[in-house]
Design an enzyme around this catalytic site. Structure first.
Site, PDB file in Angstrom:
ATOM      1  N   CYS A  85       0.853  -1.199   0.000  1.00 17.44           N
ATOM      2  CA  CYS A  85       0.000   0.000   0.000  1.00 17.44           C
ATOM      3  C   CYS A  85       0.880   1.238   0.000  1.00 17.44           C
ATOM      4  O   CYS A  85       1.567   1.505   0.979  1.00 17.44           O
ATOM      5  CB  CYS A  85      -0.911   0.020   1.224  1.00 17.44           C
ATOM      6  N   GLN A 296      -9.537 -11.024 -11.826  1.00 20.40           N
ATOM      7  CA  GLN A 296      -9.378  -9.738 -11.154  1.00 20.40           C
ATOM      8  C   GLN A 296      -9.510  -9.896  -9.632  1.00 20.40           C
ATOM      9  O   GLN A 296     -10.350 -10.658  -9.147  1.00 20.40           O
ATOM     10  CB  GLN A 296     -10.428  -8.748 -11.659  1.00 20.40           C
ATOM     11  N   CYS A 423      -4.297  -1.642 -17.092  1.00 18.08           N
ATOM     12  CA  CYS A 423      -3.889  -1.540 -15.694  1.00 18.08           C
ATOM     13  C   CYS A 423      -2.652  -0.663 -15.542  1.00 18.08           C
ATOM     14  O   CYS A 423      -2.098  -0.564 -14.444  1.00 18.08           O
ATOM     15  CB  CYS A 423      -3.633  -2.926 -15.093  1.00 18.08           C
TER      16      CYS A 423
END
Length: 502
Positions: A85, A296, A423
């Protein structure tokens, strides 16, 4: 001369004014740009220079003197160390604005377009616990103890953790069950440097709509001691959580990967218990997903993404569609309900078999799947069927984008519309530029946030030779003429030419 005075190990106080493509904040000292991880625009910080180049450098955050109004408190205790993250410290609204601007900037700067008009980004209801797939590396930490978690940013050092705020909570539960199993039976984790040890990764997949779970251990060998005990540990476990009783283990397997490589999965699967796949649903369509198949990771946002692609495709039931890089057929099956015929191409054999099985399971007959590289399959098919027309081409390539030879073949086949699902905004912009030079105009662009708290973003673009306004005029003209379906099909090209001339 001032720029060159910035030296490694210098400390400064500076303001962060922008964000880079990797999520690092950007500030300037005497005009010299410094990238500083874990900072956001509006932060006033004390920074230490750790690396310098001619026109920019990198700094390490020492202190936040005055936080930005857009700064958020990370939920994860290891957010700074972990590479998963990059944006947990930024408010979600600003994350969305950053991703929207990232796509726009790439299309304008790399794609050579001007004043790109972006449609509103598709946002998540919550940017937490959305991932249905986890790949936990297994090894030993600096203290010599078993470490399972995620890699630190830009390294292969494992950050040991028992939780992850973007993973489905059940994936965490499975990870910790396997952790206790490995500790109990003293099964040696893999060492990348010496190529010794057994367990390399723990792979989990969760079917959000079905509750089915897959657990796959990637091993540096053919077998593992105490395989029966592993099965018993997982099958008899209380998976708990908010969905107590919903989750169930559908399959347990081993993936054999004895290669000296960073590639996570090998090609061979051994099923220890249950099925070698799970099923899940998106938009009412069931999908079979094997360990090697692409699917996905955020099924809730995936439905929004694919519905957008379907709208952009503008299907009326008369079109032949090619879905390139089709994976397990997710987009193909979405399109099939509105198209005359859909062809899908995928390079992974297991995914192609899943795609064919998915079509059978959903009783969808107007789809056909080919196994191979899209840049090879499509040109060969076109040479063998020169009389065939392609109305819509859909591409959903990996991060590296489309092979230029594939784009050239698409141009040669002259589809009216190209729907590009991407993406990576940079390779999207590069490919849009190539298509634009061949007469395809960018008509619509919409970003979709599939990966909250990270820098990654999905985008859907519509490119066409016949622009959207003209396409609508054709459809309206045909409706006004009150033609039958067969007459519309026969007359479509003639009416289109009439509208274009008009």
């Amino acid at each position: 001369m001032e720029k060159m005075s910035i030296q490694k190990n210098d400390e400064y106080i500076m303001d962060i004014t922008d964000i880079g493509t990797d999520g690092a904040g950007i500030g300037r000292i005497m005009g010299y740009a410094l990238f500083v991880k874990d900072t956001v625009p509006g932060d006033r910080i004390r920074v230490k220079v750790v690396k310098t180049k001619k026109n920019y450098g990198y700094g390490r955050l020492l202190e936040i003197i005055e936080p930005s109004f857009d700064r958020a408190e990370p939920k994860c205790p290891v957010a700074r160390q972990c590479g998963g993250c990059q944006l947990q410290h930024l408010s979600y609204e600003k994350q969305l604005a950053y991703k929207q601007e990232k796509v726009k900037n790439c299309l304008e700067r790399i794609g050579g377009l001007q004043d790109v008009r972006m449609e509103p980004i598709l946002r998540m209801d919550s940017p937490y616990h959305y991932r249905n797939k986890a790949q936990f590396p297994v090894g030993r930490g600096k203290d010599g103890k078993l470490a399972i978690g995620f890699y630190a940013g830009r390294t292969h050092s494992i950050i040991n953790t028992e939780s992850c705020c973007i993973q489905a909570e059940v994936n965490e539960t499975v990870m910790n069950l396997v952790r206790r199993f490995l500790e109990k039976y003293q099964i040696e984790p893999y060492d990348e440097e010496t190529h010794t040890g057994l367990v390399r990764h723990i792979l989990t997949r969760a079917g959000f709509a079905t509750g089915e779970l897959m657990v796959c251990l990637v091993i540096n060998g053919n077998r593992m001691e105490h395989e029966k005990e592993l099965v018993q540990t997982l099958v008899e476990a209380d998976l708990g959580g908010e969905k107590k009783g919903f989750w169930n283990i559908a399959g347990i397997c081993l993936n054999i990967n004895k290669e000296k490589t960073n590639v996570i999965l090998g090609k061979k699967i051994r099923i220890l218990w249950g099925k070698g796949y799970i099923t899940d649903k998106i938009g009412g369509i069931s999908y079979r997903i094997s360990p090697l198949s692409f699917y996905q990771v955020n099924p809730v946002q995936t439905e929004k993404l694919y519905q957008t692609a379907l709208v952009f495709a503008g299907l009326t039931g008369r079109e032949t569609v090619w879905d390139l890089y089709c994976g397990t057929g997710t987009i193909s099956l979405f399109l099939a309900g509105k198209a005359k015929k859909v062809y899908g191409v995928e390079i992974v054999p297991d995914a192609v078999e899943d795609a064919r099985e998915n079509a059978r399971a959903n009783q969808i007959e107007n789809v056909e799947f080919y196994c191979g590289a899209a840049e090879t399959v499509l040109p060969e098919w076109y040479r063998e069927h020169p009389e065939e027309t392609v109305d819509v081409a859909v591409v959903d390539p990996p991060r590296k984008g489309c092979e230029e030879s594939l784009l050239r073949t698409i141009v040669e086949m002259k589809p009216e519309r190209v729907v590009y699902v991407s993406c990576d905004p940079a390779t999207l912009a590069r490919d849009v530029k190539i298509l634009g030079e061949e007469g395809y105009k960018l008509e619509r662009v919409r970003a979709c946030d599939m990966f909250g708290n990270s820098v990654h973003v999905e985008t859907v673009c519509l490119l066409s030779k016949l622009n959207v306004k003209q396409h609508i005029e054709v459809e309206l003209t045909m409706d006004e003429m009150d033609l039958t379906a067969a007459e519309k099909k026969a007359s479509y090209e003639e009416i289109k030419e009439y509208v274009l001339e008009k």
